[in-house]
Design a protein around this motif. Structure first.
Motif, mmCIF file in Angstrom:
data_model
loop_
_atom_site.group_PDB
_atom_site.id
_atom_site.type_symbol
_atom_site.label_atom_id
_atom_site.label_comp_id
_atom_site.label_asym_id
_atom_site.label_seq_id
_atom_site.Cartn_x
_atom_site.Cartn_y
_atom_site.Cartn_z
ATOM 1 N N SER A 97 -45.682 -13.213 -7.936
ATOM 2 C CA SER A 97 -44.787 -14.083 -7.177
ATOM 3 C C SER A 97 -44.752 -13.707 -5.696
ATOM 4 C CB SER A 97 -43.367 -14.003 -7.732
ATOM 5 O OG SER A 97 -43.304 -14.497 -9.045
ATOM 6 N N GLU A 98 -44.560 -14.718 -4.853
ATOM 7 C CA GLU A 98 -44.348 -14.518 -3.420
ATOM 8 C C GLU A 98 -42.900 -14.884 -3.110
ATOM 9 O OE1 GLU A 98 -47.188 -16.372 -0.817
ATOM 10 O OE2 GLU A 98 -48.762 -16.236 -2.346
ATOM 11 N N ALA A 99 -42.200 -13.995 -2.412
ATOM 12 C CA ALA A 99 -40.767 -14.178 -2.165
ATOM 13 C C ALA A 99 -40.463 -15.490 -1.448
ATOM 14 C CB ALA A 99 -40.227 -12.998 -1.358
ATOM 15 N N SER A 100 -41.248 -15.835 -0.434
ATOM 16 C CA SER A 100 -40.971 -17.052 0.343
ATOM 17 C C SER A 100 -41.100 -18.303 -0.514
ATOM 18 C CB SER A 100 -41.900 -17.144 1.551
ATOM 19 O OG SER A 100 -43.252 -17.155 1.136
ATOM 20 N N ILE A 141 -27.746 -18.688 0.073
ATOM 21 C CA ILE A 141 -27.847 -17.303 0.491
ATOM 22 C C ILE A 141 -29.048 -17.204 1.430
ATOM 23 C CG2 ILE A 141 -26.831 -16.426 -1.655
ATOM 24 C CD1 ILE A 141 -29.662 -15.533 -2.497
ATOM 25 N N SER A 142 -29.056 -16.225 2.320
ATOM 26 C CA SER A 142 -30.150 -16.075 3.277
ATOM 27 C C SER A 142 -31.417 -15.606 2.572
ATOM 28 C CB SER A 142 -29.777 -15.066 4.361
ATOM 29 O OG SER A 142 -29.684 -13.762 3.798
ATOM 30 N N PHE A 143 -32.546 -15.844 3.224
ATOM 31 C CA PHE A 143 -33.814 -15.363 2.659
ATOM 32 C C PHE A 143 -33.798 -13.840 2.568
ATOM 33 C CE2 PHE A 143 -38.154 -13.725 3.356
ATOM 34 C CZ PHE A 143 -38.706 -14.131 2.160
ATOM 35 N N LEU A 144 -33.188 -13.185 3.557
ATOM 36 C CA LEU A 144 -33.126 -11.721 3.552
ATOM 37 C C LEU A 144 -32.379 -11.210 2.324
ATOM 38 C CD1 LEU A 144 -33.867 -9.187 5.190
ATOM 39 C CD2 LEU A 144 -31.636 -9.367 6.311
ATOM 40 N N GLU A 145 -31.248 -11.851 2.018
ATOM 41 C CA GLU A 145 -30.462 -11.462 0.848
ATOM 42 C C GLU A 145 -31.252 -11.714 -0.439
ATOM 43 O OE1 GLU A 145 -26.084 -12.432 -1.164
ATOM 44 O OE2 GLU A 145 -26.608 -13.303 0.781
ATOM 45 N N TYR A 146 -31.940 -12.867 -0.494
ATOM 46 C CA TYR A 146 -32.766 -13.180 -1.660
ATOM 47 C C TYR A 146 -33.895 -12.168 -1.800
ATOM 48 C CZ TYR A 146 -35.834 -15.694 -4.858
ATOM 49 O OH TYR A 146 -36.629 -16.026 -5.929
ATOM 50 N N LYS A 147 -34.537 -11.819 -0.668
ATOM 51 C CA LYS A 147 -35.681 -10.903 -0.679
ATOM 52 C C LYS A 147 -35.288 -9.522 -1.206
ATOM 53 C CE LYS A 147 -39.960 -9.772 0.958
ATOM 54 N NZ LYS A 147 -40.003 -8.327 0.875
ATOM 55 N N LYS A 148 -34.082 -9.077 -0.911
ATOM 56 C CA LYS A 148 -33.616 -7.783 -1.437
ATOM 57 C C LYS A 148 -33.587 -7.800 -2.962
ATOM 58 C CE LYS A 148 -30.712 -6.449 2.515
ATOM 59 N NZ LYS A 148 -29.312 -6.289 2.988
ATOM 60 N N LYS A 149 -33.083 -8.885 -3.515
ATOM 61 C CA LYS A 149 -33.030 -9.016 -4.976
ATOM 62 C C LYS A 149 -34.447 -9.122 -5.545
ATOM 63 C CE LYS A 149 -28.637 -11.564 -4.666
ATOM 64 N NZ LYS A 149 -27.729 -10.600 -5.248
ATOM 65 N N PHE A 150 -35.275 -9.922 -4.891
ATOM 66 C CA PHE A 150 -36.660 -10.113 -5.308
ATOM 67 C C PHE A 150 -37.401 -8.774 -5.352
ATOM 68 C CE2 PHE A 150 -41.117 -10.717 -4.245
ATOM 69 C CZ PHE A 150 -41.519 -11.756 -5.074
ATOM 70 N N ASP A 151 -37.209 -7.942 -4.315
ATOM 71 C CA ASP A 151 -37.914 -6.652 -4.230
ATOM 72 C C ASP A 151 -37.482 -5.691 -5.343
ATOM 73 O OD1 ASP A 151 -39.335 -7.514 -2.047
ATOM 74 O OD2 ASP A 151 -38.065 -6.513 -0.558
#
Length: 321
Positions: A304-307, A67-77
């Motif tokens: 945690s840091e998303a990256s 999955i893209s980082f953008l998609e992951y970041k949405k879940k992370f946020d």
């Protein structure tokens, strides 16, 4: 309903001291429990094998389509908002990554080096698991659990020192240990942490990882084998792959992850008629409609840091040949 069926079958085989294999899905909606003497050819396992990482293959045929980082970041946020609102303190966010490899699941099972391995195939499910993480072990009326939380590339300078000193990793690991102390307190007595934050070296295909684990134990009554089902159901799903508080965290993850974990992050193990050993089904590849998916994840806290979490998600997609 499935929980009661699982309890009854495990209690029955345990009471009879019948050696058997059990494979339980994350949500306990699926299960496979069978006498070792009756296992079909499509189901193979290895339990507590010595993991030889001395002959690692440096180049492995494995393409990742995550999955893209953008998609992951949405879940992370979303998870960070839940933490800020006090609904959870630790959540184990997972995702499935499409992979391509010339290896079949049978070849992956035969060639991977791991402490626990399972090759499982029936009319509905087709997967391989090569897990480094023991779930619970019961021996001499003592139950022990071994949560793994904290991962770092072994080639990083002072990797061991850095992972043990990392504030986020320490908080995450401590929360899981506390959760599992509480879990063992439900089913046993004299709960204690025997070994806090020790390091294991893990073969991750083209690299080595250092993984932080702890050992927590409790005493059981001498007739524990008659209550195997009650014991396991009481402490599932595993705290290391959910979070804390467990019930609320599971509800949040179900909405955010937006896919079925299925057998991934469930448990498998054997009762040999006297002792029990089991693992958490991480490092997991399944085949669905001729496509391979590798499921992986990691713990999210307020620090945690998303990256970095996204990088860990991908680092855990590997074949330990």
């Amino acid at each position: 309903m499935s929980k009661q069926l699982i309890k009854d079958k495990l209690n029955k085989f345990g009471s009879l001291k019948e050696p058997f294999l059990f494979v339980l899905s994350y949500d306990l909606n699926k299960f496979y429990i069978e006498k070792l003497s009756s296992l079909p050819r499509d189901i193979k396992f290895q339990i507590n094998e010595n993991q030889d990482i001395s002959n690692m293959t440096k180049k492995i045929d494995l393409q990742k389509l995550p999955i893209s980082f953008l998609e992951y970041k949405k879940k992370f946020d979303i998870l960070q908002e839940e933490i800020k609102n006090g609904n959870s303190y630790l959540l184990n966010l997972t995702a499935k990554t499409k992979i391509k490899t010339s290896y079949s699941l049978d070849e992956i099972y035969e060639n991977t080096k791991s402490k626990f391995k399972l090759r499982f195939k029936n009319k509905n499910d087709n997967f391989v698991c090569f897990s480094p993480e023991r779930f619970v072990q019961i021996k001499d009326n003592k139950i022990s659990t071994f949560p793994m939380k904290g991962t770092i590339d072994a080639t990083i300078k002072d990797a061991k020192k850095k992972i043990l000193a990392n504030k986020k990793e320490m908080a995450e690991h401590t929360m899981v240990v506390d959760l599992l102390r509480n879990d063992l307190g439900i089913i046993g007595s004299n709960v204690r942490v025997e070994n806090f934050r020790y390091i294991d070296k893990i073969n991750a295909g083209d690299k080595e990882l250092l993984q932080v684990s702890s050992k927590i134990s409790a005493s059981l009554e001498s007739n524990w084998h008659e209550k195997l089902g009650d014991i396991l159901i009481s402490i599932l799903p595993a705290g290391s792959i959910t979070g804390t508080p467990k019930k609320k965290t599971i509800e949040i993850l179900e909405k955010v992850e937006d896919y079925e974990r299925d057998f991934y992050t469930g448990v498998f193990g054997i009762f040999d008629g006297k002792n029990l050993d089991s693992c958490v089904m991480i490092r997991f590849i399944e085949e669905k409609e001729s496509q391979l998916y590798y499921k992986s994840g990691g713990g999210i806290t307020c620090d945690s840091e998303a990256s970095l979490e996204y990088e860990e998600l991908l680092d855990k997609v590997y074949l330990p040949f």
